[in-house]
Each structure stands twice: as structure tokens, then as C-alpha cells.
Scaffold this motif. Structure first.
Motif, short mmCIF file in Angstrom:
data_model
loop_
_atom_site.label_atom_id
_atom_site.label_comp_id
_atom_site.label_asym_id
_atom_site.label_seq_id
_atom_site.Cartn_x
_atom_site.Cartn_y
_atom_site.Cartn_z
N PRO A 6 -17.35 -1.38 -7.51
CA PRO A 6 -17.71 -0.19 -6.71
C PRO A 6 -16.78 -0.04 -5.51
O PRO A 6 -16.39 -1.03 -4.88
CB PRO A 6 -19.15 -0.48 -6.27
N SER A 7 -16.42 1.19 -5.19
CA SER A 7 -15.43 1.43 -4.13
C SER A 7 -15.89 0.90 -2.79
O SER A 7 -15.04 0.50 -1.97
CB SER A 7 -15.13 2.93 -4.04
N ASP A 8 -17.19 0.85 -2.54
CA ASP A 8 -17.65 0.36 -1.24
C ASP A 8 -17.56 -1.16 -1.11
O ASP A 8 -17.87 -1.73 -0.06
CB ASP A 8 -19.08 0.84 -0.94
N GLY A 54 -3.43 2.13 -2.75
CA GLY A 54 -2.93 3.38 -2.19
C GLY A 54 -3.73 3.79 -0.97
O GLY A 54 -4.94 3.57 -0.89
N GLU A 55 -3.06 4.41 -0.02
CA GLU A 55 -3.71 4.88 1.19
C GLU A 55 -4.45 6.19 0.91
O GLU A 55 -4.03 7.00 0.08
CB GLU A 55 -2.66 5.11 2.29
N GLY A 56 -5.57 6.40 1.60
CA GLY A 56 -6.31 7.64 1.47
C GLY A 56 -7.43 7.56 0.45
O GLY A 56 -7.52 6.62 -0.34
N GLU A 57 -8.29 8.56 0.49
CA GLU A 57 -9.48 8.59 -0.35
C GLU A 57 -9.25 9.22 -1.72
O GLU A 57 -10.10 9.10 -2.60
CB GLU A 57 -10.59 9.36 0.37
N THR A 97 0.84 -1.19 0.00
CA THR A 97 0.00 0.00 0.00
C THR A 97 0.87 1.24 0.00
O THR A 97 1.66 1.45 0.94
CB THR A 97 -0.93 0.02 1.23
N LEU A 98 0.78 2.05 -1.05
CA LEU A 98 1.49 3.32 -1.08
C LEU A 98 0.93 4.20 0.03
O LEU A 98 -0.28 4.35 0.17
CB LEU A 98 1.31 4.00 -2.43
N ASN A 99 1.83 4.78 0.84
CA ASN A 99 1.39 5.46 2.05
C ASN A 99 1.94 6.88 2.12
O ASN A 99 2.65 7.26 3.03
CB ASN A 99 1.82 4.66 3.28
N ARG A 100 1.56 7.64 1.11
CA ARG A 100 1.92 9.05 1.08
C ARG A 100 0.67 9.85 0.68
O ARG A 100 0.69 10.59 -0.32
CB ARG A 100 3.07 9.27 0.08
N PRO A 101 -0.41 9.69 1.42
CA PRO A 101 -1.70 10.25 0.98
C PRO A 101 -1.70 11.76 0.84
O PRO A 101 -2.47 12.30 0.05
CB PRO A 101 -2.68 9.77 2.05
#
Length: 367
Positions: free
Chosen positions: A205-207, A74-77, A36-40
Motif C-alpha cells: 500500500p502506498s501509505d 519517482g518524485e510526486g504523487e 529518485t526521478l525528479n521531473r514531477p
């Protein structure tokens, strides 16, 4: 006695500086190896350290029998990955450290090839913004998933540059002349567009992504990951691209960028005129080099050959042409949105303005 202000009054414990969070989160969940890329805060923009971590982990997991599937997200929305860290790229070039830039591209392209050739299924979740270097991670995975939030693009011409990370390989295989269209304009694709163009395989779907991750990690039967993804796949709203194809094909099949602009203007529609105006405002050299690159990649023998063509052109911009630095300056550093391209117009270009970039020989080979 220590100043009481240095204590956390809620816990009566000394306050210590927090350790920076790792920029790539690495974990295993059941049969799933997760990266998981973690630079949101930067929409997970890639730097060399992140690329090296991803590469080292993938090599280690080759022989790890517990890891049967690899997931990249990736991390974050906001998105999976907005691309490479072009501000750092700008600083390296103007600081006379172009060899560091070349090192970054060699590492990045080797990672792109590693993902494409990986012996275990790689699943990529291109949720949200996935552009430039993000396409290099997601676009070459075995199973490429988009959502209703996905925004994919190869926007390099917007900074006077040219698509890379194997983007020309994907563009060259898009239906009709959409490769030229999306490569030259840098326009954004939604999830349905990406599936139609061959940049993605499934729409989820994202959910439902968390449930998909769990199913991939803890499936109780030998069903393959593709079959698992199909359980979550849904049909998105139809893409409008097929209806645009006749006009796109007619204009973007022209032999030169100037003739593409001319054909767009001759079509007489508002949309065609807007595309022509967009192209006339972008860096002429970047457009010509990009058109040449997409068409070369269309005939390439494979992804590695396309990456080698991109590597030549990218390092030509880094070492020989000012438009890349100028484009980053105008868009991301000074943000005056007023780049001074050299030359400024398509009419001022040499007859084969892409020849030098096409023939450039980097100091170090890519592979």
C-alpha cells in the motif's frame, strides 16, 4: 541605486534566479542508495541527461561498500515515470537529428540491461503511472513493487510505435497470450494485474512506502531486502485477468493481426468487439511489428537479445517509416487525435509487413 522592486521585502535580500532542481535526486540513507526521478511536472519522463546520471551513479555504487541496496522511485504523487520524452524524440526526428535519437535509445537500453544485471539488489517502486521507459527502469529490477495507485502499460502502439526498453521480454513471458494482448492494445494494468503478469513481485500500500524505505535503509539485522519487503507486502484485490484468459488466448494466438481482429469479432461479446475496434484504429504497421517483436522475444535467450530485437525495430521506425512521427504529432503535438497512418488499414499491408523492421541493421550496434 537598485530598483526596490528587485528586492525580497520579507528578507531585505536581493532576489536571485533559482537554480533548476536536478532531474535525478541522488542520496544515500544508511545502507540504501536512492535514485529518485525528479521531473514531477512531466510525470518524471526520461531524457538523455537523466539516463546518463542514473547509469553513472549505478556504476559508481558498484564498488561502494556502504551502498548495499539501490532504490529507484519517482518524485510526486502522479507516478514513477510516464516514459521517455517523446516530444523531444519528435523534434529530433523532424529536425533531421535522428542520430541523437539513436544515442538516446542506446543509452536507455544499456541502462535497462545494467539494472537487470546489477550485482546488488535493486528495488523499484512503480507507484502511480509507470509506463514505457518507466517499465524499463522498474520491470527489470530485482524487487519490483506496485501499489493500489499503480498504472502500468506499454502504450507504444497508441503512437504508431512498438514496445521497447525490454518490454517485449516481459510481455513474452506473461501467462498465455496476455503478452500479445497488452503489447498490441497498450492497455493499462493495475497493481494486481502487474503481479499476475510478471511485471511486478510485491503489492505494498502506498501509505507504507515511507516505512519500507526506512526499513531498507536502516535495518538492524542481516535480513535481505526481499524478506524486508515481505513485512510490508499485502494481498491486493484479485485481478480479473484469469477469467479473461480463455478468450484472450483464443484470439491472440492467431498468426496475424488481421486474424486476431477476425477472431475477436467472431467471439461476439461486447468486450471482444471493443478490442477489435481499438486495434482497427491503431497503426497497422506498428501492430504487425509489435506482434512479431513479442513473439521473437518469447523465444529470445535473454533480456539483451530482446533489447537488440527492439533496437532494430525502433530505429527502423525512426529512419524508415513515417508512422512514429505521425503518431506523436496526432497525440501529443497537434493533439488532433486524427493520425494518418501509412498504410491506413491492415488489409493494405504486405504479407510480411514486419520483415523490414525485423531485418533492419542500425548504423551502430546496441552492445
Amino acid at each position: 541605486m537598485r530598483n526596490p522592486a528587485s528586492w525580497d521585502r520579507s528578507s531585505l535580500a536581493p532576489v536571485t534566479e533559482s537554480t533548476p532542481a536536478p532531474r535525478v535526486l541522488i542520496r544515500t540513507e544508511g545502507a540504501l542508495g536512492r535514485l529518485t526521478l525528479n521531473r514531477p511536472e512531466a510525470i518524471n519522463a526520461l531524457d538523455l541527461g537523466m539516463i546518463e546520471i542514473l547509469t553513472q551513479t549505478l556504476h559508481a555504487w558498484r564498488e561502494n561498500t556502504d551502498v548495499q541496496i539501490v532504490l529507484i522511485d519517482g518524485e510526486g504523487e502522479r507516478g514513477m515515470c510516464a516514459g521517455g520524452d517523446v516530444r523531444a524524440l519528435h523534434a529530433q526526428i523532424v529536425g533531421g537529428r535522428a542520430e541523437e535519437t539513436a544515442e538516446f535509445f542506446r543509452a536507455e537500453y544499456a541502462l535497462n540491461a545494467l539494472i537487470a544485471e546489477y550485482p546488488k539488489p535493486v528495488v523499484a517502486l512503480a507507484d502511480g503511472i509507470t509506463m514505457g521507459g518507466g517499465i524499463g527502469l522498474a520491470g527489470h529490477a530485482a524487487i519490483r513493487i506496485v501499489t493500489e495507485r499503480s498504472k502500468l502499460a506499454m502504450p507504444e502502439t497508441r503512437i504508431g510505435f512498438t514496445p521497447d526498453v525490454g518490454g517485449t521480454w516481459l510481455l513474452g513471458r506473461a501467462p498465455g497470450r496476455f503478452g500479445e494482448y497488452f503489447g498490441l492494445t497498450g492497455q493499462t494494468m493495475n497493481g494486481a494485474d502487474a503481479v499476475y503478469l510478471g511485471f511486478a513481485d510485491h503489492f505494498v500500500p502506498s501509505d507504507r512506502l515511507d516505512a519500507l524505505r526506512e526499513a531498507l535503509a536502516f535495518r538492524a539485522d542481516p535480513t535481505g531486502p526481499s524478506e524486508i519487503v515481505l513485512l510490508f507486502d499485502e494481498t491486493p484485490e484479485p485481478t480479473t485477468l484469469p477469467s479473461l484468459r480463455p478468450a484472450i488466448d483464443e484470439a491472440f494466438s492467431a498468426p496475424t493481426v488481421a486474424e486476431i481482429v477476425g477472431r475477436l469479432q467472431a467471439q461476439g461479446s461486447t468486450d471482444a468487439a471493443a478490442i477489435a475496434d481499438l486495434l482497427e484504429g491503431l497503426a497497422p504497421t506498428g501492430l504487425v511489428v509489435t506482434l512479431d517483436a513479442v513473439r521473437e522475444a518469447r523465444e529470445a535467450s535473454g533480456l539483451r537479445a530482446a533489447l537488440e530485437g527492439e533496437y532494430r525495430r525502433v530505429l527502423w521506425f525512426v529512419n524508415e517509416h513515417p508512422d512514429l512521427v505521425e503518431g506523436i504529432r496526432a497525440q501529443l503535438v497537434d493533439k488532433d487525435r486524427n493520425p494518418r497512418w501509412q498504410p491506413a488499414t491492415l488489409a493494405e499491408l504486405a504479407p510480411d509487413a514486419g520483415a523490414e523492421a525485423r531485418a533492419y541493421v542500425p548504423r551502430h550496434p546496441l552492445f
